[in-house]
Enzyme design. Structure first.
Site, PDB file in Angstrom:
ATOM      1  N   THR A 125      83.548-107.483 -17.196  1.00 37.13           N
ATOM      2  CA  THR A 125      82.703-106.445 -17.712  1.00 37.13           C
ATOM      3  C   THR A 125      83.106-105.176 -17.337  1.00 37.13           C
ATOM      4  OG1 THR A 125      80.299-105.656 -17.282  1.00 37.13           O
ATOM      5  CG2 THR A 125      81.422-106.935 -15.406  1.00 37.13           C
ATOM      6  N   ASP A 126      82.534-104.342 -18.233  1.00 40.47           N
ATOM      7  CA  ASP A 126      82.662-102.859 -18.152  1.00 40.47           C
ATOM      8  C   ASP A 126      82.046-102.262 -16.628  1.00 40.47           C
ATOM      9  OD1 ASP A 126      79.983-102.804 -18.741  1.00 40.47           O
ATOM     10  OD2 ASP A 126      80.340-101.376 -20.571  1.00 40.47           O
ATOM     11  N   GLU A 127      81.420-103.221 -16.142  1.00 38.54           N
ATOM     12  CA  GLU A 127      80.623-102.707 -14.673  1.00 38.54           C
ATOM     13  C   GLU A 127      81.600-102.739 -13.780  1.00 38.54           C
ATOM     14  OE1 GLU A 127      76.559-104.229 -14.300  1.00 38.54           O
ATOM     15  OE2 GLU A 127      76.437-104.888 -16.393  1.00 38.54           O
ATOM     16  N   TYR A 153      76.690-107.455  -8.035  1.00 38.66           N
ATOM     17  CA  TYR A 153      77.033-108.199  -9.511  1.00 38.66           C
ATOM     18  C   TYR A 153      78.693-107.634  -9.929  1.00 38.66           C
ATOM     19  CZ  TYR A 153      77.701-108.945 -14.390  1.00 38.66           C
ATOM     20  OH  TYR A 153      78.408-109.203 -15.595  1.00 38.66           O
ATOM     21  N   LYS A 157      82.302-109.222  -9.737  1.00 39.91           N
ATOM     22  CA  LYS A 157      83.143-109.506 -11.038  1.00 39.91           C
ATOM     23  C   LYS A 157      84.568-108.587 -10.912  1.00 39.91           C
ATOM     24  CE  LYS A 157      82.450-111.039 -14.397  1.00 39.91           C
ATOM     25  NZ  LYS A 157      82.507-112.486 -15.000  1.00 39.91           N
ATOM     26  N   ASN A 182      77.842-103.884 -22.728  1.00 39.52           N
ATOM     27  CA  ASN A 182      76.642-104.858 -22.896  1.00 39.52           C
ATOM     28  C   ASN A 182      76.631-105.627 -23.970  1.00 39.52           C
ATOM     29  OD1 ASN A 182      75.828-102.957 -20.684  1.00 39.52           O
ATOM     30  ND2 ASN A 182      73.951-103.826 -20.804  1.00 39.52           N
ATOM     31  N   VAL A 209      60.254 -99.921 -18.325  1.00 34.34           N
ATOM     32  CA  VAL A 209      61.444 -99.231 -18.344  1.00 34.34           C
ATOM     33  C   VAL A 209      61.785 -98.651 -16.942  1.00 34.34           C
ATOM     34  CG1 VAL A 209      62.457 -97.127 -19.154  1.00 34.34           C
ATOM     35  CG2 VAL A 209      61.088 -98.664 -20.722  1.00 34.34           C
TER      36      VAL A 209
END
Ligand code: NAD
Ligand code: TYD
Length: 339
Positions: A125-127, A153, A157, A182, A209
């Site tokens: 993931t880009d995270e 998380y 990863k 995403n 939100v």
């Protein structure tokens, strides 16, 4: 080719199975999945009894079970989608994230070493790059951006990515890694932003939100992610990392308003709630490398993809209503009741 697909009963893994059956009908697909809260056999109903597909119920962190599967099945390619994938859950309880995402990846890598593999692909993931500031729209994540994680998380990863690179360098294991932005599309579990907002809007429930809704994510239609992974399996270079993203940055609040507009629901449903701890501000991928090396470009424009996705949730109510009417209610209470 015989391809082992772990986590194939989840969102992206199942879409990858459908994509591969369409694009490469001669491949034999083995889906290995633990069927956690996020895994759903109903998703795989259309392929379950079809030739060229098999489902195996197992945990990637169960060494004995994984070795047995590799010994019996001798997959030529393994693509690891299996993971605990929700940031909010990782903030609540990191342990299972380390167990599955790190230890599970290690077991898969060890199995590949022991029994041999033509290619192991790690879906990341880009995270792992952390976040970018909102006031620097000129900055993007490239493959050279240092890993700098924010949540349990993303830390899990990133750890798995480092293990994969280490197994490549140390043991010469033929690995590739992709880091995608995403995803959205059919079969996404309704704890994630887009399906959660669709489900709540349809029930006229408040749309929670986080913070001011200004956080930016780079959204990619899931099929485009699947196409990129397929290209990496075909032509990617071992040891390489490929960033995948479609230059489609949007603020959360704008995503929510878009969904409300498509459904013809009032913006009064929007409710601002306490922010996520350590909330990443902006993710933005520079996909120049995968474009140059493999010719990948996203095919789906966000305006089309989001309409298609909303329509899918309208047409497949029983799929997600079964989820939101079950154990999910306890999760929702816990996460949102006093937020
Ligand atoms: P998901 O939560 O929808 O699905 C995960 C699947 O893995 C489920 O079927 C679950 O049962 C299975 N699983 C979990 N633990 C397991 C274990 N120990 N053994 C075997 N199976 C197990 O996740 P997703 O959104 O489809 O994400 C798939 C992969 O893509 C993950 O590795 C995630 O980090 C990565 N990713 C996701 C996104 C996104 O936007 N969703 C973006 C980039 C990368
Ligand atoms: P999410 O779908 O959880 O993906 P990620 O955290 O991996 O980017 O969340 C996307 C964005 O939406 C993120 O900035 C958090 C925000 N968000 C909300 O504002 N409300 C919600 O109920 C959820 C689930 C997410």
């Amino acid at each position: 080719m015989k391809i082992l697909i772990t986590g194939g009963a989840g969102f992206i893994g199942s879409n990858f199975i459908f994509y591969m059956r369409e694009q490469r009908p001669d491949d034999e697909l083995l889906c290995l999945d633990k069927l956690t809260y996020a895994g759903n056999l109903a998703t795989l109903e259309s392929v379950m009894d079809k030739p060229g597909f098999r489902f195996i119920h197992a945990d990637i962190a169960d060494r004995e079970a994984v070795y047995h599967i590799f010994e019996q099945e001798k997959p030529e390619i393994a693509v690891n989608f299996a993971a605990e994938s929700h940031v909010d859950r990782s903030i609540e309880n990191p342990s299972v994230f380390l167990q599955t995402n790190v230890m599970g990846t290690q077991v898969l890598l060890d199995a590949c070493r022991k029994y041999g593999i033509k290619r192991y692909h790690q879906v990341s993931t880009d995270e792992v790059y952390g976040d970018l500031p909102l006031d620097r729209p000129d900055l993007f994540f490239t493959e050279a951006t240092p890993l700098h994680t924010s949540s349990p998380y993303s830390a899990s990863k990133a750890s798995a990515d480092l293990l994969c690179s280490a197994y490549h360098r140390t043991y010469g294991l033929p690995i590739t890694i992709s880091r995608c932005s995403n995803n959205y599309g059919p079969y996404q579990f309704p704890e994630k932003l887009i399906p959660l907002m669709i489900a709540n809007a349809l029930a006229d429930k408040p749309l929670p939100v986080y913070g001011a809704g200004m956080n930016v994510r780079d959204w990619l239609y899931v099929e485009d992610h699947c196409a990129a992974i397929d290209l990496i399996l075909q032509n990617g270079k071992c040891g390489e990392v490929y960033n995948i993203g479609g230059h489609n940055e949007m603020r959360n609040i704008d995503i929510v308003k878009t969904i409300l507009a498509i459904l013809g629901k009032t913006e009064r449903l929007i409710t601002y709630v306490a922010d996520r701890k350590g909330h990443d501000m902006r993710y933005a991928i520079d996909p120049a490398f995968i474009h140059k090396e493999l010719g990948w470009l996203p095919a789906t424009k966000f305006e089309d993809g989001i309409r298609r996705t909303v329509q899918w949730y309208l047409d497949n109510r029983s799929w997600w209503e079964n989820i939101v009417n079950g154990e999910y209610q306890t999760y929702y209470e816990r996460m949102y009741a006093n937020r």
